[in-house]
Design a protein around this motif. Structure first.
Motif, PDB file in Angstrom:
ATOM      1  N   ILE A  46     -55.508  12.477 -15.950  1.00  0.00           N
ATOM      2  CA  ILE A  46     -54.514  12.063 -14.970  1.00  0.00           C
ATOM      3  C   ILE A  46     -54.169  13.244 -14.055  1.00  0.00           C
ATOM      4  CG2 ILE A  46     -52.153  11.248 -14.653  1.00  0.00           C
ATOM      5  CD1 ILE A  46     -54.006   9.115 -15.696  1.00  0.00           C
ATOM      6  N   ASP A  47     -54.168  12.998 -12.754  1.00  0.00           N
ATOM      7  CA  ASP A  47     -53.807  14.035 -11.789  1.00  0.00           C
ATOM      8  C   ASP A  47     -52.322  13.994 -11.431  1.00  0.00           C
ATOM      9  OD1 ASP A  47     -56.514  15.092 -11.322  1.00  0.00           O
ATOM     10  OD2 ASP A  47     -56.907  13.136 -10.410  1.00  0.00           O
ATOM     11  N   TYR A  48     -51.787  12.780 -11.290  1.00  0.00           N
ATOM     12  CA  TYR A  48     -50.381  12.619 -10.901  1.00  0.00           C
ATOM     13  C   TYR A  48     -49.710  11.573 -11.779  1.00  0.00           C
ATOM     14  CZ  TYR A  48     -51.090  15.360  -6.668  1.00  0.00           C
ATOM     15  OH  TYR A  48     -51.355  16.385  -5.799  1.00  0.00           O
ATOM     16  N   VAL A  49     -48.537  11.924 -12.279  1.00  0.00           N
ATOM     17  CA  VAL A  49     -47.665  10.965 -12.953  1.00  0.00           C
ATOM     18  C   VAL A  49     -46.412  10.847 -12.087  1.00  0.00           C
ATOM     19  CG1 VAL A  49     -46.336  10.406 -15.007  1.00  0.00           C
ATOM     20  CG2 VAL A  49     -48.543  11.579 -15.231  1.00  0.00           C
ATOM     21  N   ILE A  50     -46.118   9.646 -11.633  1.00  0.00           N
ATOM     22  CA  ILE A  50     -44.950   9.403 -10.789  1.00  0.00           C
ATOM     23  C   ILE A  50     -44.006   8.488 -11.548  1.00  0.00           C
ATOM     24  CG2 ILE A  50     -44.138   8.423  -8.615  1.00  0.00           C
ATOM     25  CD1 ILE A  50     -46.765   9.226  -7.343  1.00  0.00           C
ATOM     26  N   VAL A  51     -42.768   8.939 -11.738  1.00  0.00           N
ATOM     27  CA  VAL A  51     -41.773   8.183 -12.505  1.00  0.00           C
ATOM     28  C   VAL A  51     -40.733   7.642 -11.538  1.00  0.00           C
ATOM     29  CG1 VAL A  51     -40.170   8.219 -14.437  1.00  0.00           C
ATOM     30  CG2 VAL A  51     -42.152   9.765 -14.442  1.00  0.00           C
TER      31      VAL A  51
ATOM     32  N   LEU B  57     -49.146   7.579   4.085  1.00  0.00           N
ATOM     33  CA  LEU B  57     -50.422   8.277   3.914  1.00  0.00           C
ATOM     34  C   LEU B  57     -50.272   9.753   4.249  1.00  0.00           C
ATOM     35  CD1 LEU B  57     -53.540   8.142   3.425  1.00  0.00           C
ATOM     36  CD2 LEU B  57     -53.747   7.884   5.905  1.00  0.00           C
ATOM     37  N   GLN B  58     -49.596  10.044   5.346  1.00  0.00           N
ATOM     38  CA  GLN B  58     -49.384  11.433   5.741  1.00  0.00           C
ATOM     39  C   GLN B  58     -48.549  12.175   4.701  1.00  0.00           C
ATOM     40  OE1 GLN B  58     -47.567  11.001   9.594  1.00  0.00           O
ATOM     41  NE2 GLN B  58     -49.533  10.846  10.651  1.00  0.00           N
ATOM     42  N   ALA B  59     -47.511  11.522   4.179  1.00  0.00           N
ATOM     43  CA  ALA B  59     -46.664  12.162   3.169  1.00  0.00           C
ATOM     44  C   ALA B  59     -47.460  12.440   1.900  1.00  0.00           C
ATOM     45  CB  ALA B  59     -45.456  11.281   2.871  1.00  0.00           C
ATOM     46  N   ALA B  60     -48.270  11.477   1.472  1.00  0.00           N
ATOM     47  CA  ALA B  60     -49.072  11.662   0.260  1.00  0.00           C
ATOM     48  C   ALA B  60     -50.094  12.777   0.452  1.00  0.00           C
ATOM     49  CB  ALA B  60     -49.776  10.359  -0.108  1.00  0.00           C
ATOM     50  N   ARG B  61     -50.681  12.856   1.638  1.00  0.00           N
ATOM     51  CA  ARG B  61     -51.643  13.924   1.899  1.00  0.00           C
ATOM     52  C   ARG B  61     -50.972  15.298   1.799  1.00  0.00           C
ATOM     53  NH1 ARG B  61     -53.356  12.488   6.480  1.00  0.00           N
ATOM     54  NH2 ARG B  61     -55.457  11.760   6.007  1.00  0.00           N
ATOM     55  N   GLU B  62     -49.749  15.403   2.347  1.00  0.00           N
ATOM     56  CA  GLU B  62     -49.045  16.687   2.284  1.00  0.00           C
ATOM     57  C   GLU B  62     -48.700  17.050   0.840  1.00  0.00           C
ATOM     58  OE1 GLU B  62     -45.069  18.831   4.196  1.00  0.00           O
ATOM     59  OE2 GLU B  62     -45.968  17.071   5.189  1.00  0.00           O
ATOM     60  N   ILE B  63     -48.325  16.059   0.032  1.00  0.00           N
ATOM     61  CA  ILE B  63     -48.053  16.315  -1.384  1.00  0.00           C
ATOM     62  C   ILE B  63     -49.313  16.806  -2.084  1.00  0.00           C
ATOM     63  CG2 ILE B  63     -47.499  15.185  -3.574  1.00  0.00           C
ATOM     64  CD1 ILE B  63     -45.565  13.392  -2.030  1.00  0.00           C
TER      65      ILE B  63
ATOM     66  N   LEU C 231     -46.710   6.106  -2.343  1.00  0.00           N
ATOM     67  CA  LEU C 231     -47.312   7.427  -2.535  1.00  0.00           C
ATOM     68  C   LEU C 231     -48.367   7.368  -3.638  1.00  0.00           C
ATOM     69  CD1 LEU C 231     -44.152   9.722  -2.291  1.00  0.00           C
ATOM     70  CD2 LEU C 231     -45.968   9.467  -0.587  1.00  0.00           C
ATOM     71  N   ALA C 232     -48.065   6.638  -4.709  1.00  0.00           N
ATOM     72  CA  ALA C 232     -49.028   6.493  -5.801  1.00  0.00           C
ATOM     73  C   ALA C 232     -50.300   5.801  -5.311  1.00  0.00           C
ATOM     74  CB  ALA C 232     -48.404   5.716  -6.952  1.00  0.00           C
ATOM     75  N   ALA C 233     -50.128   4.746  -4.518  1.00  0.00           N
ATOM     76  CA  ALA C 233     -51.290   4.012  -4.004  1.00  0.00           C
ATOM     77  C   ALA C 233     -52.123   4.879  -3.067  1.00  0.00           C
ATOM     78  CB  ALA C 233     -50.828   2.750  -3.282  1.00  0.00           C
ATOM     79  N   ALA C 234     -51.459   5.669  -2.219  1.00  0.00           N
ATOM     80  CA  ALA C 234     -52.193   6.527  -1.289  1.00  0.00           C
ATOM     81  C   ALA C 234     -52.973   7.604  -2.035  1.00  0.00           C
ATOM     82  CB  ALA C 234     -51.217   7.162  -0.293  1.00  0.00           C
ATOM     83  N   LEU C 235     -52.375   8.194  -3.041  1.00  0.00           N
ATOM     84  CA  LEU C 235     -53.069   9.214  -3.834  1.00  0.00           C
ATOM     85  C   LEU C 235     -54.262   8.607  -4.575  1.00  0.00           C
ATOM     86  CD1 LEU C 235     -49.919  11.022  -5.277  1.00  0.00           C
ATOM     87  CD2 LEU C 235     -51.550  12.030  -3.669  1.00  0.00           C
ATOM     88  N   ALA C 236     -54.059   7.417  -5.151  1.00  0.00           N
ATOM     89  CA  ALA C 236     -55.135   6.772  -5.904  1.00  0.00           C
ATOM     90  C   ALA C 236     -56.279   6.355  -4.995  1.00  0.00           C
ATOM     91  CB  ALA C 236     -54.591   5.559  -6.655  1.00  0.00           C
ATOM     92  N   ALA C 237     -55.956   5.957  -3.770  1.00  0.00           N
ATOM     93  CA  ALA C 237     -57.002   5.524  -2.835  1.00  0.00           C
ATOM     94  C   ALA C 237     -57.889   6.672  -2.388  1.00  0.00           C
ATOM     95  CB  ALA C 237     -56.358   4.856  -1.616  1.00  0.00           C
ATOM     96  N   HIS C 238     -57.456   7.890  -2.648  1.00  0.00           N
ATOM     97  CA  HIS C 238     -58.234   9.059  -2.217  1.00  0.00           C
ATOM     98  C   HIS C 238     -58.794   9.830  -3.410  1.00  0.00           C
ATOM     99  CE1 HIS C 238     -56.239   8.028   1.525  1.00  0.00           C
ATOM    100  NE2 HIS C 238     -57.138   8.744   2.146  1.00  0.00           N
ATOM    101  N   GLY C 239     -59.162   9.089  -4.442  1.00  0.00           N
ATOM    102  CA  GLY C 239     -59.932   9.658  -5.533  1.00  0.00           C
ATOM    103  C   GLY C 239     -59.147  10.343  -6.624  1.00  0.00           C
TER     104      GLY C 239
END
Length: 368
Positions: free
Chosen positions: A199-204, A323-329, A93-101
């Motif tokens: 930072i937009d997202y912090v994932i622990v 990718l779909q899950a990260a987009r929905e988040i 999820l972190a990688a998908a979010l980062a890949a989209h800016g």
């Protein structure tokens, strides 16, 4: 007429007829392809072509940018049961979010350091890590590392030193707030330095327990993401986790709430997986993300190469679903105006791309 003359005439007629007929599909020329005469051999309606189209979408070749949240979102990925996909979900999820800016920080709180491994970040004993943040008061900025291939993704690694942190934290003052204070100081510092690169997202990523490490993660976060394996045993520990979240909300962190539930290791061949998914959706309602992460060997192989599945095999079913899950988040956390714009920019479901229906993924089940 002799037999020889008859044979010659037949061959001549055949050659003449062939020259007057259109060129076959197998020998279609470049000019005819440009005019629309696509051959069967070059058709894009094949499993390989669909997988290639999905890989293009997962790798964000078109440079799609997802909306930024109004304020940094801090999500703790927690479930005291092991093997449900916490680390796998956190890193992908972190990688998908980062890949989209989006600017993403992943904090590895598991002493095994699997999230650090998946991102290719060194976490040998003695490496500056989250252990130094919790017990040494070291700033997060001094121990974080960039993830290879994803310039907007950073990781605070975990080392084996963290294995005894639960015991060492017991005697510390404000032991539950160590991570929260360090994280708030870092976010404030980054925002003041350059608001555009905040930072937009912090994932622990939490360990499979409800000890002081997980407690620090829950106190530091505003949201809890619960990955649930689509098997019966995965449901048994949820009550204890929910009780822990309620206790933290009541006594330590009033802003904490469960906002996201992700179904993992879904096997469409079993009725049990469907029953578990239905039960989870009935209990948690709209908190459950629509995509379900399937069992996929590529997801398991990727960490062995120091990668997430998003870069290891972007055309696989696992990468598409993450990718779909990260987009929905991202869409759930977007400001209202940006959310409205993003709703019109979703991927076309009919093209076999990551927003395709479950039937598209089903066609690939035997190919990946």
């Amino acid at each position: 007429m002799s037999d020889f003359d008859g044979a010659v005439s037949r061959e001549t007629a055949t050659a003449t007829d062939a020259s007057s007929e259109p060129v076959s599909r197998e020998t279609t020329t470049g000019d005819e392809l440009a005019a629309g005469g696509v051959s069967r051999e070059t058709s894009f309606d094949t499993p390989i072509a669909r997988e290639a189209a999905q890989a293009v979408q997962v790798q964000n070749v078109r440079q799609e940018r997802w909306p930024r949240p109004a304020a940094p979102r801090v999500l703790t990925v927690a479930n005291q049961k092991g093997g449900v996909g916490k680390t796998t979900s956190a890193v992908n999820l972190a990688a998908a979010l980062a890949a989209h800016g989006l600017q993403v920080l992943l904090i590895d709180l598991d002493p095994q350091g699997n999230a650090s491994t998946a991102l290719g970040v060194d976490h040998a004993v003695g490496t500056p890590s989250v252990y130094d943040v919790l017990l040494g008061g070291r700033p997060i900025a001094e121990v974080m590392h960039g993830a290879e291939g994803l310039p907007t993704l950073s990781c605070v690694p975990a080392t084996l030193d963290l294995a005894g942190a639960d015991i060492e934290l017991t005697s510390q003052v404000a032991r539950e707030y160590r991570l929260q204070r360090a994280l708030n100081a870092y976010l404030e510092e980054v925002t003041h330095a350059d608001a555009k690169s905040r930072i937009d997202y912090v994932i622990v990523d939490c360990p499979p327990s409800l000890g002081l490490l997980t407690l620090n993660a829950l106190v530091a976060a505003r949201e809890v993401l619960i990955p649930i394996q689509c098997e019966y045993y995965a449901l048994e520990g949820l009550a204890q986790l929910m009780n822990t979240v309620e206790l933290v909300t009541s006594h330590l962190n009033p802003s904490l709430e469960v906002t996201t539930v992700l179904l993992t290791m879904y096997d469409s061949r079993t009725r049990l997986a469907d029953q578990v998914a239905e039960e989870v959706r009935r209990h948690f309602g709209p908190l459950v993300l629509e995509p379900m992460i399937p069992r996929n060997v590529r997801v398991s192989e990727a960490p062995g190469f120091g990668q997430t599945v998003m870069t290891y095999d972007p055309g696989s079913r696992g990468a598409v679903r993450y990718l779909q899950a990260a987009r929905e988040i991202a869409q759930r956390g977007a400001p209202e105006s940006a959310d409205a714009e993003a709703s019109g920019a979703d991927v076309d479901d009919t093209a076999g791309t990551p927003d395709s229906s479950h039937s598209v993924a089903a066609t690939q089940e035997g190919t990946t």
